[in-house]
Scaffold this motif. Structure first.
Motif, PDB file in Angstrom:
ATOM      1  N   ILE A 283     -43.311 -19.252  22.952  1.00 30.67           N
ATOM      2  CA  ILE A 283     -41.907 -18.867  22.977  1.00 30.67           C
ATOM      3  C   ILE A 283     -41.829 -17.393  22.595  1.00 30.67           C
ATOM      4  N   MET A 284     -41.498 -16.580  23.562  1.00 31.75           N
ATOM      5  CA  MET A 284     -41.400 -15.148  23.330  1.00 31.75           C
ATOM      6  C   MET A 284     -40.027 -14.818  22.745  1.00 31.75           C
ATOM      7  N   ASP A 285     -39.975 -13.734  21.983  1.00 28.78           N
ATOM      8  CA  ASP A 285     -38.704 -13.271  21.410  1.00 28.78           C
ATOM      9  C   ASP A 285     -37.948 -14.450  20.783  1.00 28.78           C
ATOM     10  N   SER A 286     -38.605 -15.156  19.884  1.00 25.10           N
ATOM     11  CA  SER A 286     -38.023 -16.358  19.285  1.00 25.10           C
ATOM     12  C   SER A 286     -36.680 -16.054  18.613  1.00 25.10           C
ATOM     13  N   GLN A 287     -35.749 -16.989  18.794  1.00 23.21           N
ATOM     14  CA  GLN A 287     -34.397 -16.842  18.272  1.00 23.21           C
ATOM     15  C   GLN A 287     -34.073 -17.983  17.308  1.00 23.21           C
TER      16      GLN A 287
ATOM     17  N   GLY B  75     -37.458 -12.696  16.940  1.00 19.60           N
ATOM     18  CA  GLY B  75     -38.126 -11.715  17.776  1.00 19.60           C
ATOM     19  C   GLY B  75     -39.619 -11.922  17.893  1.00 19.60           C
ATOM     20  N   GLY B  76     -40.170 -12.794  17.071  1.00 22.75           N
ATOM     21  CA  GLY B  76     -41.605 -13.045  17.093  1.00 22.75           C
ATOM     22  C   GLY B  76     -42.011 -14.036  18.178  1.00 22.75           C
ATOM     23  N   ILE B  77     -43.306 -14.299  18.258  1.00 14.82           N
ATOM     24  CA  ILE B  77     -43.837 -15.243  19.242  1.00 14.82           C
ATOM     25  C   ILE B  77     -44.214 -16.539  18.530  1.00 14.82           C
TER      26      ILE B  77
ATOM     27  N   PHE C 162     -40.018 -19.022  27.791  1.00 12.08           N
ATOM     28  CA  PHE C 162     -40.960 -20.105  27.542  1.00 12.08           C
ATOM     29  C   PHE C 162     -42.096 -20.086  28.558  1.00 12.08           C
ATOM     30  N   THR C 163     -43.330 -20.167  28.066  1.00 13.62           N
ATOM     31  CA  THR C 163     -44.513 -20.154  28.922  1.00 13.62           C
ATOM     32  C   THR C 163     -45.457 -21.260  28.489  1.00 13.62           C
ATOM     33  N   ILE C 164     -45.960 -22.007  29.474  1.00 13.15           N
ATOM     34  CA  ILE C 164     -47.042 -22.953  29.217  1.00 13.15           C
ATOM     35  C   ILE C 164     -48.327 -22.314  29.714  1.00 13.15           C
TER      36      ILE C 164
ATOM     37  N   LEU D 251     -43.953 -24.668  11.789  1.00 15.34           N
ATOM     38  CA  LEU D 251     -44.185 -23.261  12.127  1.00 15.34           C
ATOM     39  C   LEU D 251     -42.945 -22.471  11.750  1.00 15.34           C
ATOM     40  N   ILE D 252     -43.154 -21.380  11.047  1.00 14.43           N
ATOM     41  CA  ILE D 252     -42.046 -20.490  10.674  1.00 14.43           C
ATOM     42  C   ILE D 252     -42.333 -19.120  11.255  1.00 14.43           C
ATOM     43  N   VAL D 253     -41.381 -18.599  12.010  1.00 12.51           N
ATOM     44  CA  VAL D 253     -41.523 -17.269  12.587  1.00 12.51           C
ATOM     45  C   VAL D 253     -40.243 -16.477  12.358  1.00 12.51           C
ATOM     46  N   GLN D 254     -40.380 -15.176  12.436  1.00  6.70           N
ATOM     47  CA  GLN D 254     -39.228 -14.305  12.306  1.00  6.70           C
ATOM     48  C   GLN D 254     -38.577 -14.112  13.673  1.00  6.70           C
TER      49      GLN D 254
END
Lengths: 113, 114
Positions: free
Chosen positions: B77-81, B16-18, B62-64, B11-14
């Motif tokens: 994962i909110m606001d991914s870093q 700030g993304g989810i 982090f939320t399950i 998985l690749i995210v920018q």
């Protein structure tokens, strides 16, 4: 606080040679202990677990064996390594009480040539 | 029946993304569902865990989310870093005589681009 130590961290062994990986846990008593193997790009596979001294259960038939000579010591061994034994070996412990929160060691990377 | 199926593999995210990782299971005896985070060359570390009596558990970013009827659970994962870049494993435990014998998913390699 509890800590878990594994050694050696890295090992390169020829096919047919013996193996001994050691794991010790500090700061807890009578833990459940586990050996997992992680192949490249794969998940974790449970190899052995122990609920007490001298009590070993094997999850998969294989070229490896495990021993628990002391309460907080867990050893993974082989008499003759195979190429397929290469992987990242992880020791883990859980208190045996409450949620099964496994704590893993830093791992031992074994390469069999 | 002992399997836990995890997706996606990568998985690749920018920044700030989810990030969302999904897992599914068949064994209804599973009653504890942890997520582990693993950095290269290190052992996995427990991130967050849930029991099937709740539908959601949140700890920081982090939320399950847990769907008992569908036998599925996911990690958000909110606001991914960029520091979240790691391999994530879902797992399940059936308790009883299987206490601590976690069944792991195959893992998801998460890359967060700055």
């Amino acid at each position: 606080s509890q800590t878990i130590h594994q050694w050696p961290a890295t090992l390169v062994q020829p096919v047919g040679s013996p193996l001994s990986l050691e794991c010790t846990v500090e700061g807890t008593s009578n833990p459940n202990l586990y050996w997992y193997r992680q192949a490249a790009g794969r998940g974790l596979q449970l190899l052995f677990y122990s609920v007490g001294i001298g009590q070993i259960s094997s999850e998969v038939p294989q070229n490896l064996s495990a021993s628990r000579p002391q309460d907080r010591q867990f050893i993974l061994s082989s008499k003759k390594l195979l190429l397929s034994d290469s992987g990242f070996y992880l020791c883990a412990w859980v208190s045996g009480r409450g949620p099964p929160e496994l704590f893993f060691g830093e791992g031992s990377r074994l390469t069999v040539l | 029946q002992q399997q836990v199926k995890q997706s996606p593999q990568s998985l690749i995210v920018q920044k700030g993304g989810i990030s969302i990782i999904n897992c599914a299971y068949e064994n209804t005896a599973f009653d504890y569902f942890p997520w582990y985070q693993q950095f290269p060359g290190k052992g996995p570390a427990l991130l967050i865990a849930i029991r099937p009596d709740v539908s959601e558990k949140k700890e920081g970013r982090f939320t399950i989310s847990f769907n008992k009827s569908a036998k599925q659970f996911s990690l958000h994962i909110m606001d991914s870093q960029p520091g979240d870049s790691a391999t994530y494993f879902c797992a399940a435990d059936a308790g009883g005589t299987s206490y601590g014998k976690l069944t792991f998913g195959q893992g998801t390699i998460l890359t967060v681009h700055p």
